[in-house]
Design a protein around this motif. Structure first.
Motif, PDB file in Angstrom:
ATOM      1  N   ILE A  51       0.839  -1.222   0.000  1.00  0.00           N
ATOM      2  CA  ILE A  51       0.000   0.000   0.000  1.00  0.00           C
ATOM      3  C   ILE A  51       0.863   1.256   0.000  1.00  0.00           C
ATOM      4  O   ILE A  51       0.403   2.348   0.330  1.00  0.00           O
ATOM      5  CB  ILE A  51      -0.981   0.015   1.207  1.00  0.00           C
ATOM      6  N   GLY A  52       2.132   1.082  -0.352  1.00  0.00           N
ATOM      7  CA  GLY A  52       3.004   2.239  -0.551  1.00  0.00           C
ATOM      8  C   GLY A  52       3.954   2.536   0.587  1.00  0.00           C
ATOM      9  O   GLY A  52       4.706   3.515   0.527  1.00  0.00           O
ATOM     10  N   GLY A  53       3.930   1.724   1.618  1.00  0.00           N
ATOM     11  CA  GLY A  53       4.852   1.950   2.736  1.00  0.00           C
ATOM     12  C   GLY A  53       6.289   1.624   2.360  1.00  0.00           C
ATOM     13  O   GLY A  53       6.547   0.987   1.341  1.00  0.00           O
ATOM     14  N   ASP A  54       7.176   2.029   3.203  1.00  0.00           N
ATOM     15  CA  ASP A  54       8.599   1.815   2.920  1.00  0.00           C
ATOM     16  C   ASP A  54       9.231   1.001   4.058  1.00  0.00           C
ATOM     17  O   ASP A  54       8.922   1.228   5.234  1.00  0.00           O
ATOM     18  CB  ASP A  54       9.289   3.191   2.802  1.00  0.00           C
ATOM     19  N   GLY A  55      10.106   0.079   3.703  1.00  0.00           N
ATOM     20  CA  GLY A  55      10.812  -0.706   4.727  1.00  0.00           C
ATOM     21  C   GLY A  55       9.878  -1.660   5.453  1.00  0.00           C
ATOM     22  O   GLY A  55       8.901  -2.133   4.898  1.00  0.00           O
ATOM     23  N   ALA A  56      10.201  -1.913   6.713  1.00  0.00           N
ATOM     24  CA  ALA A  56       9.401  -2.874   7.490  1.00  0.00           C
ATOM     25  C   ALA A  56       8.615  -2.141   8.564  1.00  0.00           C
ATOM     26  O   ALA A  56       9.187  -1.389   9.353  1.00  0.00           O
ATOM     27  CB  ALA A  56      10.310  -3.911   8.119  1.00  0.00           C
ATOM     28  N   LEU A  57       7.303  -2.360   8.570  1.00  0.00           N
ATOM     29  CA  LEU A  57       6.450  -1.747   9.595  1.00  0.00           C
ATOM     30  C   LEU A  57       6.681  -2.440  10.939  1.00  0.00           C
ATOM     31  O   LEU A  57       6.701  -1.812  11.986  1.00  0.00           O
ATOM     32  CB  LEU A  57       4.979  -1.881   9.179  1.00  0.00           C
ATOM     33  N   VAL A  58       6.848  -3.758  10.883  1.00  0.00           N
ATOM     34  CA  VAL A  58       7.054  -4.570  12.087  1.00  0.00           C
ATOM     35  C   VAL A  58       8.322  -5.387  11.892  1.00  0.00           C
ATOM     36  O   VAL A  58       8.563  -5.886  10.797  1.00  0.00           O
ATOM     37  CB  VAL A  58       5.869  -5.558  12.266  1.00  0.00           C
ATOM     38  N   ASP A  59       9.148  -5.496  12.932  1.00  0.00           N
ATOM     39  CA  ASP A  59      10.306  -6.392  12.851  1.00  0.00           C
ATOM     40  C   ASP A  59      10.291  -7.298  14.093  1.00  0.00           C
ATOM     41  O   ASP A  59      10.679  -6.885  15.183  1.00  0.00           O
ATOM     42  CB  ASP A  59      11.618  -5.599  12.775  1.00  0.00           C
ATOM     43  N   ILE A  60       9.829  -8.499  13.883  1.00  0.00           N
ATOM     44  CA  ILE A  60       9.667  -9.430  14.999  1.00  0.00           C
ATOM     45  C   ILE A  60      10.998 -10.072  15.391  1.00  0.00           C
ATOM     46  O   ILE A  60      11.076 -10.786  16.399  1.00  0.00           O
ATOM     47  CB  ILE A  60       8.591 -10.500  14.635  1.00  0.00           C
ATOM     48  N   THR A  61      12.052  -9.827  14.616  1.00  0.00           N
ATOM     49  CA  THR A  61      13.339 -10.481  14.898  1.00  0.00           C
ATOM     50  C   THR A  61      14.204  -9.682  15.878  1.00  0.00           C
ATOM     51  O   THR A  61      15.344 -10.057  16.127  1.00  0.00           O
ATOM     52  CB  THR A  61      14.126 -10.726  13.594  1.00  0.00           C
TER      53      THR A  61
END
Lengths: 370, 572
Positions: free
Chosen positions: B147-157
């Motif tokens: 939807i046009g976002g950049d990079g990672a919204l969530v990083d579970i690592t």
């Protein structure tokens, strides 16, 4: 160089390379001493010969196989053997090579002898087990189909049931073919920083790659490689799972077997055969000393060495191991081991190779942040 | 009471000796199960002789002095452990309070759903959240970029991501443990607080919380130890980010050739110190204080009327259930029917092959039934054993009972992957040949789940007024009779919770099973972990879901049976 290379017709040059490759595959300074005698004359069962007493083996009715291979792989091989010998029930237990070895040594030191056949994922364990008197001497009539370097010294302790080898793989959605690494040195490009995967130090094949590329490019290669902060995983399944999903752009130790399996699922990945060669790892398998079901164990080993067992190892998706048997048919995809320039320590290098294990483990662990 | 005395018909002398014999048997069993393997573990930790030679050829402190090199891993472990324990206790206390002490809507349904994360193998949770929150391939991040976002919204690592997953799945035990304590609490104390003018929240903080302190502290210690020994989340989520904790480091040390077992044992043994410091703190806090909430006066559990706030409380529980149950399970179902799990569906990526493969594995089919049988036997024997132990520790005047509490915690203090080596060496050397059979797994499970049972039942025992038992004694009831007719019925919520916890913990056990199972005694969770390592995350998802469904069916049956038993008055 990518997939097309896999189906390349065999040329004279390739055949020459094959000779070199097979000669370079021995791993275990285990050049055969064929002086050992056989206890029974060979008999023909199905379409292979064995020195096992088949009637006794069927009377024993079962055998236990310890393997480093996966659970489905262990299940599939005893099932395939069971189809040929329905009166013998094959059981198996699997564990990582190190844990498996610790388990079997602990059992033996406590005087418990439960396992009949064992398979290790790399030669150093098999040789150490030999030093400890762990193998039962069983000279299979199938040994004549194997080059001396793929048998123990003396013959009859263990043999090489298969070879796995690795090149480079990349995700075609993330990397354009022209930007993809073509040879091992291309992996040092800073663009692969935090985007490349390799195996953990638990992997025998990873140890071979470390040893061989160090030989080719010098100590500096791995120092430069470490700066790219690669990620380490335990199995080829994990490496290809991540590569296919784009979590990593490049896999620095991509086994052909893993690539074929993932490609069948439709993954957008490509395999590269580096012209400098492909590191190759060997497996080692044999009957265990004081096996509780010795005849069934011998029959299983003879079967595994025969074209029947080798066909299973070479074509079952849980294995896809290349056969070093002299008369082995092509692997899935039509290629043979001799179509690849394989890199492995020679017999003369074996003492240095084994002595380097500790250095490798420490360096590799440190490189992966462990 | 006089009739009770008449029914016992046991002279006081014989009653005392029965008590002593029972206590002696329990202590001997615990000593054998725990200290025997610990001896071998210590032997390995001090082994500086030739590798792979047993017994060791030389002893020294080299393995411990080498631990300094791994300070970064220890720091990682502490960060994740403290963060996960804190989150788990907050979730656990809040939800247990809401569901046991307030009139929240759909209380019963929510309560059953809340326990679901504990039924599933932690690998399932880790895998599901990896599908959701991996920086590159995570579904949430794929949709975000779509939807046009950049990079990672969530990083579970990240460390906090790992702690979050651990708290959701391995910390759910806190809810069960604290909930059991809260159920046993007389609401009159809370009502008295409100009568004198305290508000609901003030009552919760000033009355409820202090009264359930032993249960909360017991849960805290248990959860802390559980997080310290947690493996799956750190393995699935931490390894890709080069983030190692003690358990994942140990796993690598024991898997490589030559296996560095002495170093792994030293690393594991060093955790004894951390664990025992926690236990010491617990004993100091609970010593000389009364936490009695169950006395001779009868009470009926009643809940507080929260007015409109109950919908807010419902939303809190529903959010927890969504994040820990609905979302992960839906994610795994979605991933398990794909060839390669991606966020956006496509027809040519759809498959049932993962289920076909899972069901075709003979080992998996037999492993599932073995796991269930082992779970039932372990839980039943374990409850009796740990119930007795908890009573000895909390109620008896036996000299050295405090030491017994520390001994019981040994298996919890060391990651099971390491403790399993101690058990393997010990039971291999044992003259009775049980190694490689079903029995060694039963002994191993009883050993490693001693702390779980003791902590759960102890929390409730501490709430029992001693006078109830003394009353029975004055009336002449034997120790066994008092145990059966007074203590056990009052402990029923704690005993049921302990049974449930041990059953589920047994079914999903991984660390000890890997090394100790034999060819005829394979169990399920190692097969799932194995699938993760050697096949694909989609097949692993299918296998984990199959296990979850089977465990859920077993739990439903258990609930129905216990409810029916309660209705017809069976049981204590």
């Amino acid at each position: 160089m990518s997939d097309s290379r896999l189906t390349k017709p065999t040329t004279r040059r390739a055949a020459l390379q094959a000779g070199l490759a097979i000669a370079a595959l021995p791993f275990a300074g285990m050049f055969a001493n064929r002086a050992s005698g056989q206890s029974r004359p060979p008999t023909k069962v199905l379409d292979f010969t064995t020195t096992a007493d088949v009637a006794k083996a069927e009377q024993e009715g079962e055998f236990l196989f310890y393997t480093h291979d996966s659970e489905p792989a262990g299940a599939s091989v005893v099932e395939a053997f069971g189809k040929d010998f329905p009166k013998i029930k094959g059981k198996y237990l699997r564990a990582q090579n190190g844990a498996l070895y610790t388990k079997v040594l602990a059992e033996r030191s406590a005087g418990r002898y439960a396992v009949d056949v064992i398979q290790f994922s790399e030669p150093a364990t098999a040789l150490d087990f030999q030093k400890k008197g762990g193998w039962m001497r069983h000279v299979s009539p199938q040994s004549e189909f194997y080059a001396p370097e793929h048998l123990s010294n003396p013959v009859g302790d263990f043999f090489c049931p298969g070879v796995t080898f690795a090149g480079i793989c990349y995700n075609t959605d993330k990397v354009k073919p022209e930007e993809a690494p073509k040879n091992w040195k291309d992996l040092l490009n800073p663009r692969w920083q935090n985007a490349m995967s390799v195996k953990q130090s638990t992997s025998g094949l990873q140890f071979v790659q470390w040893f061989e590329l160090k030989k080719l490019y010098g100590d500096g290669y791995w120092k430069e490689f470490a700066k790219l902060r690669p990620r380490g995983f335990d199995s080829r399944a994990q490496l290809f799972d991540r590569l296919a999903k784009g979590d990593d752009k490049v896999c620095g130790l991509a086994e052909l077997a893993g690539y074929l399996l993932q490609k069948e699922k439709g993954a957008h990945i490509a395999f590269v055969t580096p012209p400098d060669g492909l590191p190759a790892g060997t497996l080692w398998n044999g009957v265990v000393d004081r096996a509780p079901h010795p005849e069934a164990a011998k029959l299983f080993v003879d079967w595994l060495m025969s074209p029947r067992g080798q066909a299973h190892y070479q074509t079952n998706p849980f294995f896809y191991y290349g056969s070093v048997r002299k008369d082995a048919p092509p692997m899935p995809g039509g290629t043979r081991l001799r179509d690849f320039k394989l890199l492995a320590p020679t017999a003369a290098e074996m003492p240095i190779y084994m002595a380097a294990q500790d250095t490798f483990t420490k360096e590799w662990n440190a490189m992966l942040g462990l | 009471m006089s009739s009770a005395l008449a029914r016992t018909g046991v002279p006081p002398g014989r009653a005392v000796s029965a008590q002593m014999v029972s206590m002696a048997v329990v202590i001997a069993v615990v000593g054998l199960f725990v200290l025997y393997p610990v001896f071998y573990l210590l032997q390995a930790a001090f082994d500086v002789g030739a590798p792979n030679v047993r017994p060791p050829t030389a002893y020294g402190l080299d393995n411990f002095s080498a631990l300094g090199k791994y300070w970064e891993i220890m720091v990682n472990t502490l960060i994740v452990t403290f963060a996960a324990t804190f989150m788990a206790l907050v979730f656990g206390f809040l939800t247990a309070w809401i569901l046991t002490r307030t009139n929240v809507p759909f209380q019963r349904t929510l309560e059953q759903l809340m326990a679901v994360p504990y039924y599933v193998t932690p690998l399932l949770g880790a895998l599901a959240w990896n599908f959701l929150g991996a920086p590159e391939s995570g579904f949430i991040n794929q949709v975000w970029r779509g939807i046009g976002g950049d990079g990672a919204l969530v990083d579970i690592t990240t460390a906090m991501g790992i702690a979050w997953v651990m708290a959701l799945f391995e910390g759910s035990v806190a809810f069960v443990m604290i909930g059991a304590v809260m159920k046993s609490m007389d609401p009159a104390l809370e009502e008295a607080s409100q009568v004198v003018g305290a508000g609901r929240w003030r009552t919760m903080l000033r009355v409820t919380l202090p009264l359930v302190a032993p249960g909360v502290l017991g849960a805290a210690i248990f959860v802390f130890a559980e997080m310290l020994g947690s493996f799956s989340a750190a393995l699935v989520l931490g390894t890709p980010a080069r983030f190692y904790v003690i358990t994942t480091a140990i796993y690598q040390f024991v898997s490589q050739y030559p296996p560095r077992l002495p170093l792994a044992a030293a690393l594991g043994v060093s955790l004894f110190a951390v664990m025992f410091a926690m236990l010491y703190l617990y004993r100091r806090v609970t010593a000389n204080r009364s936490f009695v909430t169950i006395s001779g006066k009868a009470f009926r559990p009643r809940t507080m009327d929260m007015g409109r706030l109950r919908w807010l409380l419902f939303a809190i529980c529903a959010a927890y259930v969504f994040l820990s149950v609905a979302l992960p399970i839906a994610t795994l179902v979605y991933a398990s029917v794909q060839k390669l799990a991606v966020a956006l569906p496509s027809a040519d990526n759809f498959t049932f092959d993962n289920y076909r493969t899972a069901f075709s594995l003979n080992a998996v089919r037999s492993a599932l039934s073995n796991s269930l049988v082992l779970g039932l036997v372990t839980a039943t024997v374990g409850v009796a054993l740990t119930g007795m132990l908890a009573w000895i520790i909390q109620r008896s005047r036996l000299p050295g009972r405090g030491v017994l509490e520390y001994i019981v915690m040994f298996p919890q203090a060391v990651p099971r992957l390491v403790f399993a080596f101690g058990m393997m060496w010990a039971w291999l050397a044992f003259p009775v040949p049980i190694y490689g059979t079903f029995w060694i797994l039963l002994i191993a499970y009883l050993t490693v789940f001693l702390p779980l049972g003791v902590r759960t039942i102890s929390g409730v025992i501490m709430q029992l007024d001693k006078s109830l038992e003394e009353c029975g004694q004055v009336c002449g009831a034997s120790w066994g009779y008092r145990l059966r007719t007074i203590i056990a019925p009052l402990l029923r919520p704690g005993i049921l919770a302990a049974w449930l916890l041990i059953f589920v913990a047994s079914v999903r056990e991984l660390g000890a099973s890997i090394l100790l199972m034999g060819p005829d005694s394979k169990v399920m969770t190692p097969a799932i972990a194995e699938a993760f390592f050697s096949t694909s995350s989609e097949l692993t998802a299918a296998m984990a879901l199959i296990q979850t469904v089977v465990v859920a069916i077993a739990m439903v049956l258990f609930t129905l049976i216990t409810r029916k038993a309660s209705r017809v008055g069976v049981g204590p």
